[in-house]
Design a protein around this motif. Structure first.
Motif, PDB file in Angstrom:
ATOM      1  N   ASN A   1      -5.138  12.416  -4.196  1.00 17.76           N
ATOM      2  CA  ASN A   1      -4.258  11.296  -3.885  1.00 17.76           C
ATOM      3  C   ASN A   1      -3.228  11.759  -2.874  1.00 17.76           C
TER       4      ASN A   1
ATOM      5  N   TRP B   1      -7.724   6.235   1.251  1.00 18.13           N
ATOM      6  CA  TRP B   1      -8.296   5.070   0.590  1.00 18.13           C
ATOM      7  C   TRP B   1      -7.170   4.247  -0.046  1.00 18.13           C
ATOM      8  N   LEU B   2      -6.982   3.010   0.440  1.00 21.24           N
ATOM      9  CA  LEU B   2      -5.892   2.160  -0.035  1.00 21.24           C
ATOM     10  C   LEU B   2      -6.350   1.045  -0.958  1.00 21.24           C
ATOM     11  N   GLN B   3      -7.548   0.540  -0.740  1.00 21.61           N
ATOM     12  CA  GLN B   3      -7.956  -0.652  -1.478  1.00 21.61           C
ATOM     13  C   GLN B   3      -9.465  -0.799  -1.422  1.00 21.61           C
ATOM     14  N   SER B   4     -10.035  -1.369  -2.468  1.00 25.94           N
ATOM     15  CA  SER B   4     -11.457  -1.690  -2.474  1.00 25.94           C
ATOM     16  C   SER B   4     -11.677  -2.858  -3.424  1.00 25.94           C
TER      17      SER B   4
ATOM     18  N   THR C   1      -1.897   6.824  -7.330  1.00 26.58           N
ATOM     19  CA  THR C   1      -2.618   5.625  -6.932  1.00 26.58           C
ATOM     20  C   THR C   1      -1.951   5.041  -5.695  1.00 26.58           C
TER      21      THR C   1
ATOM     22  N   ASP D   1      -8.463   1.611  -9.319  1.00 27.55           N
ATOM     23  CA  ASP D   1      -7.091   1.887  -8.900  1.00 27.55           C
ATOM     24  C   ASP D   1      -6.745   3.358  -8.990  1.00 27.55           C
TER      25      ASP D   1
ATOM     26  N   ASP E   1      -0.807  -2.374  -4.096  1.00 19.25           N
ATOM     27  CA  ASP E   1      -1.583  -3.387  -3.391  1.00 19.25           C
ATOM     28  C   ASP E   1      -0.760  -4.043  -2.278  1.00 19.25           C
TER      29      ASP E   1
ATOM     30  N   PHE F   1       0.814  -1.220   0.000  1.00 20.45           N
ATOM     31  CA  PHE F   1       0.000   0.000   0.000  1.00 20.45           C
ATOM     32  C   PHE F   1       0.852   1.276   0.000  1.00 20.45           C
TER      33      PHE F   1
ATOM     34  N   GLU G   1      -8.606   5.724  -8.153  1.00 20.72           N
ATOM     35  CA  GLU G   1      -9.197   6.412  -7.018  1.00 20.72           C
ATOM     36  C   GLU G   1      -8.369   6.207  -5.747  1.00 20.72           C
ATOM     37  N   TRP G   2      -7.623   5.130  -5.696  1.00 23.90           N
ATOM     38  CA  TRP G   2      -6.880   4.813  -4.484  1.00 23.90           C
ATOM     39  C   TRP G   2      -5.833   5.882  -4.194  1.00 23.90           C
TER      40      TRP G   2
END
Length: 295
Positions: A272, A242-245, A61, A151, A64, A49, A153-154
């Motif tokens: 970001n 926000w890291l992941q969805s 971004t 991705d 992961d 992340f 949006e992260w």
């Protein structure tokens, strides 16, 4: 009771009409897709992340769990790419290195200075810091309805400006989700000093993450006591990044946090982890339970 109106983070004004109007679908025809990995310079292990972005611009971004990233850049990028993560020294990548094909970025761990927490030995008083109500004027939304990936949006951050009256030990984080259409949502808690009502220097030295269970709505709580986080009696910005969805269906991918209008600045956000901050006369439903030192 009528539902409050929505606010889209991409369009910071009240919108009337259908929910789908809240989500802009960017055109990626004019971008270059770059993929690679962020690793620990000492161990060569992945840096989960990590955040990649361009200072002051809505380009970036989050990587992961394996440090792998997918980054969309303009073809004529002339700006330096910043690669960062809590607990590591930021890495500056000139555009010439990207053009030359560099895709694996190494981050050097920061030297950690352990500080003892002695607040428990003093007289303390329990309290709350932030907005504790779940009712609001509007819902501040984020999402990417209709797209197979989010991705781009992260890395987005939003949070609140706080001023502890006394030196305070953070016990729990509480945040309210009015809507949540995801199977998984992962956020990082970041704490900053404040300058001109905007986050300034990063205070966080630990990677504190909040994971939201599938389609979970209502108050979500995170125990902060294992991290021994202490805030001095001075302004601070607390943000969720926000890291992941994850969601199987590309439609209806969004979540929302209730906010209320007020006359003074209270909420901050940025596209970001390295974009410019914007400030809003709003207050989100986000608060901490604390133990405050008493005289």
């Amino acid at each position: 009771m009528p539902l409050p109106p929505f606010v889209s983070r991409r369009f910071p004004h009240l919108l009337a009409g259908l929910l789908l109007l809240l989500f802009a679908t960017p055109t990626w025809a004019q971008t270059v897709t770059v993929t690679g990995q962020v690793v620990n310079a000492q161990t060569q292990e992945p840096v989960p992340f990590a955040i990649l972005g361009v200072r002051g611009k809505a380009i970036g971004t989050a990587a992961d769990e394996q440090g792998r990233y997918l980054l969309r850049l303009p073809p004529d990028l002339r700006d330096t790419l910043i690669v960062s993560c809590v607990g590591f020294e930021p890495r500056l990548v000139p555009p010439t290195q990207l053009v030359a094909g560099q895709r694996v970025f190494q981050l050097t761990p920061q030297a950690q200075v352990l500080k003892g927490v002695t607040i428990q030995s003093r007289k303390v008083k329990p309290g709350k810091l932030g907005r504790t109500a779940d009712k609001a004027d509007v819902r501040w939304m984020a999402g990417s309805s209709g797209k197979t990936t989010v991705d781009d949006e992260w890395g987005w951050e939003m949070g609140t400006l706080l001023t502890p009256e006394r030196r305070s030990y953070l016990e729990e984080l509480h945040v309210y989700f009015t809507d949540n259409k995801y199977e998984l949502l992962r956020f990082r808690l970041n704490l900053y000093t404040v300058k001109d009502n905007r986050p300034d220097q990063l205070l966080s030295t630990q990677d504190v993450q909040l994971i939201c269970p599938p389609t979970r709505q209502g108050w979500l709580k995170l125990d902060l006591r294992p991290y021994n986080i202490v805030l001095d009696a001075q302004p601070v910005a607390a943000t969720l990044q926000w890291l992941q969805s994850e969601k199987k269906d590309p439609e209806d991918k969004y979540f929302s946090i209730p906010v209320v209008r007020q006359k003074q600045p209270g909420m901050v956000e940025r596209e970001n982890g390295h974009a410019a901050w914007t400030v809003h006369n709003l207050l989100p439903s986000l608060y901490f339970t604390v133990l405050s030192e008493q005289k």
